[in-house]
Enzyme design. Sequence first.
Site, PDB file in Angstrom:
ATOM      1  N   CYS A 169      -6.834  45.765  52.119  1.00  0.00           N
ATOM      2  CA  CYS A 169      -8.106  45.707  51.385  1.00  0.00           C
ATOM      3  C   CYS A 169      -9.076  44.656  51.918  1.00  0.00           C
ATOM      4  CB  CYS A 169      -7.825  45.430  49.917  1.00  0.00           C
ATOM      5  SG  CYS A 169      -6.868  46.732  49.155  1.00  0.00           S
ATOM      6  N   ASN A 347      -9.503  51.664  43.452  1.00  0.00           N
ATOM      7  CA  ASN A 347      -9.432  50.786  44.629  1.00  0.00           C
ATOM      8  C   ASN A 347      -9.365  51.661  45.889  1.00  0.00           C
ATOM      9  OD1 ASN A 347      -8.739  49.047  46.706  1.00  0.00           O
ATOM     10  ND2 ASN A 347      -7.180  47.934  45.529  1.00  0.00           N
TER      11      ASN A 347
HETATM   12  N1  CAA Z   1       4.911  45.418  40.403  1.00  0.00           N
HETATM   13  C1  CAA Z   1       5.762  45.905  39.466  1.00  0.00           C
HETATM   14  N2  CAA Z   1       5.408  45.994  38.150  1.00  0.00           N
HETATM   15  C2  CAA Z   1       4.183  45.583  37.803  1.00  0.00           C
HETATM   16  C3  CAA Z   1       3.254  45.092  38.741  1.00  0.00           C
HETATM   17  C4  CAA Z   1       3.662  45.021  40.108  1.00  0.00           C
HETATM   18  N3  CAA Z   1       2.839  44.581  41.043  1.00  0.00           N
HETATM   19  N4  CAA Z   1       2.119  44.777  38.104  1.00  0.00           N
HETATM   20  C5  CAA Z   1       2.308  45.064  36.799  1.00  0.00           C
HETATM   21  N5  CAA Z   1       3.561  45.552  36.620  1.00  0.00           N
HETATM   22  C6  CAA Z   1       4.193  46.004  35.393  1.00  0.00           C
HETATM   23  C7  CAA Z   1       4.353  44.882  34.367  1.00  0.00           C
HETATM   24  O1  CAA Z   1       5.485  44.109  34.623  1.00  0.00           O
HETATM   25  C8  CAA Z   1       4.458  45.665  33.079  1.00  0.00           C
HETATM   26  O2  CAA Z   1       5.799  46.128  32.948  1.00  0.00           O
HETATM   27  P1  CAA Z   1       6.506  46.131  31.499  1.00  0.00           P
HETATM   28  O3  CAA Z   1       5.791  47.155  30.713  1.00  0.00           O
HETATM   29  O4  CAA Z   1       7.924  46.487  31.786  1.00  0.00           O
HETATM   30  O5  CAA Z   1       6.332  44.759  30.937  1.00  0.00           O
HETATM   31  C9  CAA Z   1       3.561  46.880  33.336  1.00  0.00           C
HETATM   32  O6  CAA Z   1       3.325  46.924  34.744  1.00  0.00           O
HETATM   33  C10 CAA Z   1       2.216  46.784  32.646  1.00  0.00           C
HETATM   34  O7  CAA Z   1       1.766  45.465  32.815  1.00  0.00           O
HETATM   35  P2  CAA Z   1       0.981  44.695  31.668  1.00  0.00           P
HETATM   36  O8  CAA Z   1       1.288  45.295  30.351  1.00  0.00           O
HETATM   37  O9  CAA Z   1       1.231  43.235  31.844  1.00  0.00           O
HETATM   38  O10 CAA Z   1      -0.527  45.099  31.989  1.00  0.00           O
HETATM   39  P3  CAA Z   1      -1.592  44.350  32.866  1.00  0.00           P
HETATM   40  O11 CAA Z   1      -2.648  43.828  31.973  1.00  0.00           O
HETATM   41  O12 CAA Z   1      -0.970  43.396  33.815  1.00  0.00           O
HETATM   42  O13 CAA Z   1      -2.226  45.588  33.687  1.00  0.00           O
HETATM   43  C11 CAA Z   1      -2.255  46.248  35.980  1.00  0.00           C
HETATM   44  C12 CAA Z   1      -1.470  46.258  34.678  1.00  0.00           C
HETATM   45  C13 CAA Z   1      -3.517  47.085  35.802  1.00  0.00           C
HETATM   46  C14 CAA Z   1      -1.388  46.862  37.063  1.00  0.00           C
HETATM   47  C15 CAA Z   1      -2.641  44.777  36.343  1.00  0.00           C
HETATM   48  O14 CAA Z   1      -1.469  43.994  36.338  1.00  0.00           O
HETATM   49  C16 CAA Z   1      -3.313  44.642  37.684  1.00  0.00           C
HETATM   50  O15 CAA Z   1      -4.479  44.958  37.836  1.00  0.00           O
HETATM   51  N6  CAA Z   1      -2.587  44.062  38.643  1.00  0.00           N
HETATM   52  C17 CAA Z   1      -3.123  43.743  39.956  1.00  0.00           C
HETATM   53  C18 CAA Z   1      -2.713  44.787  40.913  1.00  0.00           C
HETATM   54  C19 CAA Z   1      -2.861  44.287  42.311  1.00  0.00           C
HETATM   55  O16 CAA Z   1      -2.109  43.435  42.758  1.00  0.00           O
HETATM   56  N7  CAA Z   1      -3.850  44.805  43.037  1.00  0.00           N
HETATM   57  C20 CAA Z   1      -4.039  44.469  44.402  1.00  0.00           C
HETATM   58  C21 CAA Z   1      -3.855  45.706  45.157  1.00  0.00           C
HETATM   59  S1  CAA Z   1      -3.565  45.369  46.824  1.00  0.00           S
HETATM   60  C22 CAA Z   1      -5.069  45.104  47.478  1.00  0.00           C
HETATM   61  O17 CAA Z   1      -6.078  45.212  46.828  1.00  0.00           O
HETATM   62  C23 CAA Z   1      -5.087  44.699  48.915  1.00  0.00           C
HETATM   63  C24 CAA Z   1      -4.355  45.470  49.943  1.00  0.00           C
HETATM   64  O18 CAA Z   1      -4.564  45.214  51.087  1.00  0.00           O
HETATM   65  C25 CAA Z   1      -3.380  46.528  49.685  1.00  0.00           C
END
Ligand code: CAA
Length: 404
Positions: A169, A347
Site C-alpha cells: 500500500c 482499500n
Molecule cells: N488478524 C487477525 N484477526 C484480526 C485482525 C488481524 N489483522 N484484525 C482484527 N482481527 C479480529 C479481532 O481480533 C476480532 O476478533 P474477535 O472477534 O475474535 O475478538 C475481530 O477481528 C473483529 O475485531 P474488533 O471487534 O476488535 O473490530 P475492530 O474495531 O478492530 O475492526 C477491523 C476490525 C476493521 C479489521 C480493524 O481492526 C481494522 O481496520 N484493522 C486494520 C487493518 C489493517 O491492518 N489494514 C492495513 C492493511 S495492509 C495495508 O494497507 C498495506 C499493505 O501494503 C498491504
Amino acid sequence: ANAEVEPEAEAPRTTPGANLEEDSVPIGMANPANCIQQDEFTDWYFRVTKSDHLTKLKAKMKKICDKSGIRKRHFHRTEEMIGGHPEIIDRAVPSLGARQGITVDAAHNLTAAAASKAITDWGHQAADITHLVVCTNAGAQEPGADLRLVGLLGLRPTVRRTLLFFHGCSSGVAALRVAKDIAENNRCSRVLVAYAQAELLLFNAPAEAHMDALVAIALFSDGAGAVIVDADPASPVERPVFHMVSASQTTLQGTKHAMVLNLNENGLIDSHLSVEVPTLVRGSIQRCLADSLAPLGLPDVRDSGRNGLFWVVHPGGRAILDSYEAALGLDPGKLEASRHVLSEYGNMSGATIIFVLIEIRHRRQGGADKERNDCQWGVISGLGPGVTMETIVLHAGSRLDENY
Ligand code: CAA
C-alpha cells in the site's frame, strides 16, 4: 482548486519540489463495474467459497465487515470467474496462473482508462508524456504493465519507464516520490504516474488458521488511478493543484513482522497482517511524521500544528485511520476524505491515494468540509510492509516563496 495560475516566465526551475498537475483535472480514477455492498459481502463470500457451514467464521467475518467503515467495494472478479477456477478457493492447488489470467488484462485496461482521463483533462497529447511510473501488483511478467500501458495509451516508445512492483500500500505514495525526483531532475519532463492493482491475488476460502487473510478479504478491492507530475508548469494550460515540497521514507521500529506480502504459487494468500498493526502505528506515527516535517520549519505535529494541515492518508483500514487520529490528536473530520474513500471503495492498495487526493481537492474546492481542509500545507501519508511509512509534504498551488 485554490491553486494560483503562475505566469510561465515565473514558473521557475528554482522552485523546490514538483507539481501534481491540474488543468481541468489531470488526475484520473476508475473502478470495475462489478460492485458488492459490504453488508452483503459475507453472504456472497461464504456462498462463493462453499463455506456456509463454517458458521463461527461467518459470524466473525460479518463482525469485521460491520466494523470496517466500508459501504461498498468494486472487483475485477465475479462469482462466475471464481466458479470457473476452483483452484482459487483450494489452498492445496497452485492458483497463481489462474489469478493472473483473470485479472491482469482487466487491471491494465482499467489503469489505461484512468490514465486516458488524466491525459485528456491535462490538455496535452499522450506523446507529450516523457516518463512513466507504474505501480502494480498485477502481472508478474516482463515485458510488464509499464510497456503494456505505453501501447494502450499511445505513449512514445522513448518514454522512460519505471516499474514499482509489489511494494504494497505504501507504493501509492512511493510512486509520487519517484515521479517528484524524476520531474525535478529532468528539465521539461512530464511524468505520468499510473496505478494498477489486483485484489484477486489474496482471495481465498475462509480458514480458522488464517484470520488475518479474512481481514484482508474484508478490506481490499480493485481500482486504478493516474496523475501527471511536473516541475515547470506551462501556463495557462497547466495549473498545478498541489506542490510536492519534500518526500521521505522511514520504517517504524520493531514492526518488520507485522505486515508481510508473500507471493507464491497461490498468489498472496500466505501474506501476514498482524492484529497489532493499528497499535504499532499509534505508537510511532507521531514521531515519524514530526521527523519528516521538522526540516521544513512547519509547526510540530506534536502540538496544535497538526490541525493547521490538510491530511491525505492512505486508508489501510478503519482502525489505521483511528490510530492516526488518536496519535496525532486530529480534530474530528480531518481524515474525512480518507474515510469517505474507504467507505465508497475499500482499500485499493497503492491506487487508493489518488482517490484520496481527488476527494481532498473536491473538498477544498467547496465540497464537504471546505473549511477543515482549506489549509495551505498538507501531508500525504501511506503505510506498507516494513512497516514502511512514506510521507510527502504538500503545498497548495504551484509556487512557494523562497523563504517558506
Ligand atoms: N488478524 C487477525 N484477526 C484480526 C485482525 C488481524 N489483522 N484484525 C482484527 N482481527 C479480529 C479481532 O481480533 C476480532 O476478533 P474477535 O472477534 O475474535 O475478538 C475481530 O477481528 C473483529 O475485531 P474488533 O471487534 O476488535 O473490530 P475492530 O474495531 O478492530 O475492526 C477491523 C476490525 C476493521 C479489521 C480493524 O481492526 C481494522 O481496520 N484493522 C486494520 C487493518 C489493517 O491492518 N489494514 C492495513 C492493511 S495492509 C495495508 O494497507 C498495506 C499493505 O501494503 C498491504
